[in-house]
Motif scaffolding. Structure first.
Motif, PDB file in Angstrom:
ATOM      1  N   MET A   3       0.820  -1.156   0.044  1.00  0.00           N
ATOM      2  CA  MET A   3      -0.077  -0.090  -0.035  1.00  0.00           C
ATOM      3  C   MET A   3       0.798   1.312   0.052  1.00  0.00           C
ATOM      4  N   THR A   4       0.817   2.127  -1.030  1.00  0.00           N
ATOM      5  CA  THR A   4       1.478   3.497  -1.109  1.00  0.00           C
ATOM      6  C   THR A   4       0.923   4.286  -0.195  1.00  0.00           C
ATOM      7  N   LEU A   5       1.737   5.209   0.230  1.00  0.00           N
ATOM      8  CA  LEU A   5       1.266   6.174   1.127  1.00  0.00           C
ATOM      9  C   LEU A   5       1.264   7.710   0.532  1.00  0.00           C
ATOM     10  N   THR A   6      -0.157   8.214   0.319  1.00  0.00           N
ATOM     11  CA  THR A   6      -0.326   9.458  -0.427  1.00  0.00           C
ATOM     12  C   THR A   6      -0.143  10.652   0.630  1.00  0.00           C
ATOM     13  N   LEU A   7       0.649  11.593   0.317  1.00  0.00           N
ATOM     14  CA  LEU A   7       1.150  12.686   1.074  1.00  0.00           C
ATOM     15  C   LEU A   7       0.253  14.025   0.628  1.00  0.00           C
ATOM     16  N   SER A   8      -0.356  14.540   1.681  1.00  0.00           N
ATOM     17  CA  SER A   8      -0.983  15.921   1.411  1.00  0.00           C
ATOM     18  C   SER A   8      -0.575  16.936   2.404  1.00  0.00           C
ATOM     19  N   ILE A   9      -0.860  18.325   2.402  1.00  0.00           N
ATOM     20  CA  ILE A   9      -0.481  19.230   3.123  1.00  0.00           C
ATOM     21  C   ILE A   9      -1.676  19.836   3.795  1.00  0.00           C
ATOM     22  N   LEU A  10      -1.648  20.491   5.111  1.00  0.00           N
ATOM     23  CA  LEU A  10      -2.439  21.444   5.637  1.00  0.00           C
ATOM     24  C   LEU A  10      -1.598  22.562   6.031  1.00  0.00           C
ATOM     25  N   ASP A  11      -2.085  23.791   5.646  1.00  0.00           N
ATOM     26  CA  ASP A  11      -1.360  25.120   5.729  1.00  0.00           C
ATOM     27  C   ASP A  11      -2.193  26.093   6.591  1.00  0.00           C
ATOM     28  N   GLN A  12      -1.548  26.753   7.682  1.00  0.00           N
ATOM     29  CA  GLN A  12      -2.320  27.578   8.618  1.00  0.00           C
ATOM     30  C   GLN A  12      -2.267  28.993   8.400  1.00  0.00           C
ATOM     31  N   THR A  13      -1.378  29.284   7.375  1.00  0.00           N
ATOM     32  CA  THR A  13      -0.830  30.680   7.032  1.00  0.00           C
ATOM     33  C   THR A  13      -0.509  31.370   8.528  1.00  0.00           C
ATOM     34  N   ILE A  14       0.707  30.707   8.941  1.00  0.00           N
ATOM     35  CA  ILE A  14       1.203  31.350  10.178  1.00  0.00           C
ATOM     36  C   ILE A  14       1.801  32.756   9.860  1.00  0.00           C
ATOM     37  N   ILE A  15       1.744  33.745  10.846  1.00  0.00           N
ATOM     38  CA  ILE A  15       2.515  34.995  10.774  1.00  0.00           C
ATOM     39  C   ILE A  15       3.415  34.984  11.919  1.00  0.00           C
ATOM     40  N   GLN A  16       4.583  35.294  11.693  1.00  0.00           N
ATOM     41  CA  GLN A  16       5.820  35.211  12.583  1.00  0.00           C
ATOM     42  C   GLN A  16       6.153  36.585  12.973  1.00  0.00           C
ATOM     43  N   SER A  17       6.697  36.579  14.001  1.00  0.00           N
ATOM     44  CA  SER A  17       6.961  38.044  14.537  1.00  0.00           C
ATOM     45  C   SER A  17       7.819  38.814  13.597  1.00  0.00           C
ATOM     46  N   GLY A  18       7.523  40.155  13.351  1.00  0.00           N
ATOM     47  CA  GLY A  18       7.933  40.973  12.351  1.00  0.00           C
ATOM     48  C   GLY A  18       7.512  40.812  11.095  1.00  0.00           C
ATOM     49  N   GLU A  19       6.383  39.810  10.732  1.00  0.00           N
ATOM     50  CA  GLU A  19       6.095  39.714   9.360  1.00  0.00           C
ATOM     51  C   GLU A  19       4.759  40.542   9.342  1.00  0.00           C
ATOM     52  N   THR A  20       4.241  40.739   8.171  1.00  0.00           N
ATOM     53  CA  THR A  20       3.118  41.308   7.975  1.00  0.00           C
ATOM     54  C   THR A  20       2.156  40.064   7.509  1.00  0.00           C
ATOM     55  N   SER A  21       0.752  40.415   7.403  1.00  0.00           N
ATOM     56  CA  SER A  21      -0.040  39.382   6.772  1.00  0.00           C
ATOM     57  C   SER A  21       0.046  39.107   5.381  1.00  0.00           C
ATOM     58  N   THR A  22       0.411  40.170   4.538  1.00  0.00           N
ATOM     59  CA  THR A  22       0.829  40.081   3.159  1.00  0.00           C
ATOM     60  C   THR A  22       2.068  38.966   3.138  1.00  0.00           C
ATOM     61  N   GLN A  23       3.007  38.776   3.990  1.00  0.00           N
ATOM     62  CA  GLN A  23       4.127  38.148   3.766  1.00  0.00           C
ATOM     63  C   GLN A  23       3.747  36.671   4.103  1.00  0.00           C
ATOM     64  N   ALA A  24       2.789  36.447   5.163  1.00  0.00           N
ATOM     65  CA  ALA A  24       2.383  35.270   5.402  1.00  0.00           C
ATOM     66  C   ALA A  24       1.640  34.722   4.311  1.00  0.00           C
ATOM     67  N   PHE A  25       0.646  35.408   3.643  1.00  0.00           N
ATOM     68  CA  PHE A  25      -0.009  34.888   2.540  1.00  0.00           C
ATOM     69  C   PHE A  25       0.964  34.684   1.512  1.00  0.00           C
ATOM     70  N   GLN A  26       2.155  35.298   1.268  1.00  0.00           N
ATOM     71  CA  GLN A  26       2.972  35.087   0.167  1.00  0.00           C
ATOM     72  C   GLN A  26       3.461  33.760   0.554  1.00  0.00           C
ATOM     73  N   HIS A  27       3.827  33.286   1.651  1.00  0.00           N
ATOM     74  CA  HIS A  27       4.602  31.997   1.930  1.00  0.00           C
ATOM     75  C   HIS A  27       3.428  30.883   1.711  1.00  0.00           C
ATOM     76  N   THR A  28       2.191  30.937   1.886  1.00  0.00           N
ATOM     77  CA  THR A  28       1.418  30.106   1.643  1.00  0.00           C
ATOM     78  C   THR A  28       1.244  30.037   0.221  1.00  0.00           C
ATOM     79  N   ILE A  29       1.342  31.035  -0.646  1.00  0.00           N
ATOM     80  CA  ILE A  29       1.310  30.958  -1.870  1.00  0.00           C
ATOM     81  C   ILE A  29       2.587  30.117  -2.500  1.00  0.00           C
TER      82      ILE A  29
END
Length: 340
Positions: free
Chosen positions: A1-27
């Motif tokens: 049985m092969t294992l399929t990999l998927s991702i869950l991303d929460q759009t984390i915003i780190q200290s010093g970042e803007t929300s725009t930067q956080a969304f750019q990371h998700t993109i």
């Protein structure tokens, strides 16, 4: 049985970042995930959390669809208790029309935030209907098959896509597994939230045993896991130790998980229900790609699942990307080229 990999991303915003930067990371991450061959990429719904800016998954999914070509996009998940099933169906009909065959509608049963945000989301009176009732109605709107005795009979969710979004139910309990089985939809157990292996195993077993074919003909169980991969076990564990995991145990029996003691204390300011706070070690599978591959294959054997959805709680974006690259490499034969 092969294992399929998927991702869950929460759009984390780190200290010093803007929300725009956080969304750019998700993109950036979804583009990388598609190149690496991940099966699906889900985004979450959270409200009033300092370091999570993904409050509207359907809006974000629309943008991510425009930046990708093949990978499935979806919600992990829409918190249906806050919303009209009709409106949710409309939103995802638009997404499914924009990208036929690529859209998942994951439904969550948690509030997605603290009491104040829940009150704000439901301030127009909320709803006394159960999640099950709203889920049933959502299914009917997704396929435009309201029965004649339904008070909204004749109403259709527009547009009418050739292939509606696939429905998934997310949960952390046996009760959620029972509901998914009864409705005959795929079930995702969030083990990164509820780390009790006895509960997760019982939930998956219950789902399979009580499954009633409806939307799908055979049960489809998926595990959502927190995973960090680095060059060594030691470095991966250091990254894992940067995370906080705090449980709020309510007198009613419900449990709410937050990512900081500060948020747990804030919860106490907005609730009249007695509660206790429990700080726990994060349930994170951390190690080198060899260590993580071995552990994931053990989990696959135990739960007999064909797919895992991975959330990687690493603060540094480059290290988060590296973790996903190493994970993909662990389950492939070829080294992965760095994508940043």
């Amino acid at each position: 049985m092969t294992l399929t990999l998927s991702i869950l991303d929460q759009t984390i915003i780190q200290s010093g970042e803007t929300s725009t930067q956080a969304f750019q990371h998700t993109i950036q991450l979804v583009k990388i995930a598609e190149k690496l061959g991940y099966h699906r990429f889900w985004v979450s719904e959270h409200h009033d959390l300092d370091n999570v800016v993904g409050s509207s998954p359907e809006v974000l999914i629309s943008h991510l669809l425009a930046h990708t070509e093949r990978i499935r996009l979806g919600s992990g998940g829409v918190m249906l208790q806050h919303y009209s099933p009709y409106k949710v169906a409309e939103n995802f009909h638009i997404l499914a029309s924009l990208a036929p065959g690529r859209v998942d509608l994951g439904i969550g049963r948690a509030p997605g935030g603290l009491p104040l945000s829940t009150r704000a989301l439901q301030q127009e009176g909320g709803s006394t209907r159960s999640l099950e009732e709203k889920l049933v109605e959502l299914e009917k709107f997704l396929h435009n098959n309201l029965e004649p005795e339904h008070p909204l009979y004749g109403l259709k969710a527009i547009p009418n896509p050739s292939q509606p979004a696939d429905l998934y139910l997310l949960g952390t309990s046996v009760a959620s597994a029972e509901l998914a089985a009864q409705r005959g939809v795929p079930y995702v157990f969030a083990q990164f939230i509820n780390s009790d292996e006895a509960v997760s195993l019982e939930a998956i077993t219950t789902y399979r045993e009580r499954f009633v074919p409806r939307a799908i003909t055979t049960p489809q169980a998926i595990l959502a896991l927190s995973v960090i991969v680095s060059d060594t076990d030691e470095n991966a564990r250091k990254l894992a130790n940067e995370n906080e995991f705090v449980k709020i145990n309510l007198a009613s029996g419900k449990t709410i998980t937050v990512n900081s003691l500060k948020k747990a204390e804030e919860y106490g300011k907005h609730t009249s229900e007695p509660y206790t706070i429990e700080v726990k070690e994060p349930n994170i599978i951390a190690g080198s790609k060899e260590t993580v591959r071995k552990r994931l294959l053990e989990i696959q054997q135990t739960y007999q699942v064909e797919e895992v959805v991975i959330i990687t709680p690493v603060k540094d974006f480059q290290k988060r990307v590296t973790s996903y690259e190493l994970l993909a490499e662990a389950f492939s034969e070829q080294p992965v080229t760095n994508h940043l």
